[in-house]
Design an enzyme around this catalytic site. Structure first.
Site, mmCIF file in Angstrom:
data_model
loop_
_atom_site.group_PDB
_atom_site.id
_atom_site.type_symbol
_atom_site.label_atom_id
_atom_site.label_comp_id
_atom_site.label_asym_id
_atom_site.label_seq_id
_atom_site.Cartn_x
_atom_site.Cartn_y
_atom_site.Cartn_z
ATOM 1 N N SER A 137 49.856 67.112 -12.886
ATOM 2 C CA SER A 137 50.771 66.958 -11.757
ATOM 3 C C SER A 137 51.388 65.566 -11.672
ATOM 4 C CB SER A 137 50.076 67.311 -10.457
ATOM 5 O OG SER A 137 49.303 66.239 -10.030
ATOM 6 N N LYS B 217 47.508 61.139 -6.466
ATOM 7 C CA LYS B 217 48.863 61.479 -6.023
ATOM 8 C C LYS B 217 49.562 60.225 -5.531
ATOM 9 C CE LYS B 217 48.668 66.113 -6.117
ATOM 10 N NZ LYS B 217 47.645 66.096 -7.133
#
Ligand SMILES: C[S@@+](CC[C@H](N)C(=O)[O-])C[C@H]1O[C@@H](n2cnc3c(N)ncnc32)[C@H](O)[C@@H]1O
Length: 633
Positions: A131, A169
């Protein structure tokens, strides 16, 4: 802008081969006072061409280990002045879906200090998932994190959400909540009101090791077979009593179940010689096998009992409701404050008082099985109400303002866990085979534990990955609970558990008679860097070999012994524990029938194999563990 700067400094960890080339250059310079030529490097390492020598030199220069002295013949010199730092790799971090937060010092990487700056404390994590690919972070890379609890908007952080789920993230604060943004256009952001920042990425170390190792595989004695059907990616692992209480490096129940179904039959007697919290034992009961479990950590024994003892959910619920009523009625002057070292460091006074009341109320339950079962929820409450950070298996104290604000709702935590546990027991009670039995032994598996010779039909186990001090500290994880629930006569003895486990005490020297070439080779490489560390490692394998001998004694002829094990890295040396077990076991009287390699999808053990000789290997950077299948001759 700041983030962009951080990611533009992509550095590289030294591979095994790069270290060898560097060592060669260093020793050559000492002997000759000048560096070897590219041709000499090519010859020494049997490289395909001079350009490959050049490739290694460039990598070493980029990583700061060689000075750049271009345009000069034999023009490289090693960097002596640069200070290096060893950073612990504390586990895996999901760049995709959050995974359970862990901190297991499995291995370390060495980098030069000026690559990460002089300020702050650092740790490293191995990345899983894709991701963050738009930020140049790929599956298998290692990220170096500077510990800090705050981050600027847009920085890439290690974030812990929902109690204990960690993810990598980009963090944004907006409209009173947090957005955790993946750097992959196909994925959605995660929104949360609360996010715990555990640090900011300061360096990405590209995983080149596996690429460089390709084509250099040698002929191995054993074959590892990758089998994706053992991954159980995304499957539920907390059914039945499996969800009761965390424990480090637990079995995936599906793996235990499949091994039992493949290598034993109903009515057989099984043994798990490192039973931990009892996953394989729970599965044994559900599948109608009788089972022995052995472990040397008293908390593991306690949990394994509670998870495998069926209790009528009606009786349990009745006692639980009465208990809730009783807790409220206990007065301050009726309780006994436990005494153990550092209790005030790990618990606030008002927490101690409330825990002591809860404990007294549970202790008044007459039915011992029910008392123990609810004591497990109490143990979870101890853990979550202590001043210890939640998401970690080690004891790390909360700090500063967070500690000041720490005001746990003891009864609330207890209720949450007790009710979840009762639900698990209800499922287990319904499906367990009541006529099967479980015997759990507090003992050292490297010694005789009184199990009759040749009485066991199948041994299924997952041994520790290495000594408790440098891999998974089972004793440390268990300490606070063990001290509160009266497992030890003297609660201060709880601090000594890790020393007793496999590899807990280093050997005095490196002399040994273990018949394993793989071990010998690994020890030689580690000794060159750190002799004390090599003695730690040796002590672990001496203990493990004794466990294999005891296992041989209790197992019936022609029956199976399955070990689920990871190959850990010590001082950048990958120790092939699966092969070492196979070699040692074959000398004892087993045949190694299979070594199956399974991926550990988003799981708790950070293992990256250097999988030479893998049949069907598609991808080398994922975390893996081996299932070694032995058969007694
Ligand atoms: C990988 S864990 C097992 C986890 C277990 N499969 C589960 O699902 O909970 C390894 C266990 O080995 C135990 N252990 C370490 N040394 C031991 C020894 N010499 N004898 C018995 N158990 C030992 C540790 O206490 C730990 O519980």
């Amino acid at each position: 802008m700041h983030t962009f700067y951080l990611f533009s400094i992509i550095a590289y960890m030294l591979t095994k081969k790069q270290v060898q080339v560097l060592d060669f250059i260093k020793s050559y310079r000492i002997r000759h006072d000048y560096a070897p030529s590219l041709e000499e490097i090519k010859k020494k390492f049997k490289l395909a061409s001079v350009s490959t020598s050049h490739y290694y030199i460039r990598k070493l220069q980029d990583a700061g280990f060689l000075n750049k002295e271009h345009n000069q013949p034999r023009g490289v010199s090693t960097v002596g002045a640069k200070q290096t730092i060893e950073i612990p790799i504390l586990g895996a971090i999901a760049a995709g879906q959050p995974i359970e937060a862990i901190e297991i010092p499995d291995e370390t990487i060495t980098i030069t200090k000026d690559e990460i700056g002089q300020q702050g404390k650092h740790y490293a994590l191995r990345v899983q998932g894709s991701s963050m690919i738009d930020e140049g972070i790929f599956d298998g890379d290692i990220v170096v994190i500077r510990k800090q609890e705050v981050a600027e908007n847009g920085q890439t952080v290690v974030a812990v959400i929902d109690d204990n789920e960690a993810t990598l993230k980009k963090l944004y604060r907006e409209k009173g909540r947090f957005r955790l943004q993946p750097a992959n256009p196909t994925l959605f952001p995660i929104y949360r009101d609360e996010v715990e920042v555990r640090g900011v990425v300061v360096k990405i170390i590209r995983n080149l090791e596996s690429q460089l190792d390709q084509g250099q595989s040698r002929k191995e004695k054993y074959i590892r077979k990758i089998d994706y059907s053992w991954d159980y990616r995304g499957e539920k692992t907390k059914s039945y009593t499996h969800g009761i209480h965390t424990y480090p490096a637990m079995f995936i129940p599906q793996v235990g179940r499949r091994l039992l179904e493949t290598y034993s039959k109903e009515g057989d007697t099984i043994c798990d010689i490192f039973c931990g919290s009892g996953t394989a034992l729970v599965e044994s009961r559900l599948l109608g096998r009788n089972a022995y479990g052995i472990d040397l950590n008293p908390l593991a024994i306690f949990l394994a009992h509670a998870k495998t003892t069926p209790i009528s959910p009606q009786k349990l619920t009745k006692e639980y409701i009465v208990l809730l009523d009783r807790i409220e009625k206990i007065k301050d002057n009726q309780i006994k404050r436990p005494e153990f070292n550092n209790i005030d460091f790990w618990f606030k006074n008002k927490v101690i008082v409330k825990l002591a009341k809860l404990k007294k109320a549970i202790k008044e339950i007459k039915d011992k099985s029910i008392q123990n079962f609810l004591m497990v929820a109490f143990s979870e409450t101890v853990r979550y109400s202590s001043n210890c950070k939640n998401g970690e298996f080690k004891l790390v104290r909360i700090k500063g303002e967070k500690l000041e604000k720490h005001d746990p709702d003891i009864v609330g935590i207890f209720r949450k866990h007790a009710e979840k546990n009762i639900k698990g027991m209800t499922e287990f009670y319904k499906d367990t085979k009541k006529d099967s039995w479980i015997k759990i032994i507090y003992g050292d598996s490297s010694k005789d534990n009184g199990i009759k010779e040749k009485s066991i039909d199948c041994i299924i186990t997952s041994p520790p990955y290495g000594d408790s001090r440098t891999t998974v500290a089972y004793g440390q994880f268990s300490r606070l609970s063990a001290q509160w629930i009266d497992i030890f006569d003297n609660p201060n003895e709880a601090s000594g558990v890790d020393n007793e486990l496999l590899g807990g005490r280093a050997t005095k020297n490196l002399i040994h008679l273990l018949p394993s070439d793989y071990l010998k080779e690994s020890l030689e490489k580690i000794t060159k860097q750190d002799e004390a560390r090599a003695r730690d490692v040796l002590s672990f394998y001496i203990g493990l070999n004794d466990c294999l001998k005891q296992a041989y004694k209790i197992l019936k002829s022609k029956k199976y012994f399955c070990l689920v094990i990871g190959n850990r890295l010590v001082k950048q040396v990958r120790i092939p524990t699966d092969f070492i077990i196979a070699e040692l076991a074959e000398k004892i009287g087993f045949t190694c029938e299979d070594i199956i390699v399974r991926n550990i999808p988003g799981k708790r053990m950070p293992i990256k194999n250097s999988p030479t000789n893998i049949v069907g290997a598609l991808e080398e950077t994922m975390n893996k563990e081996s299932i070694v299948v032995l058969r007694k001759n």
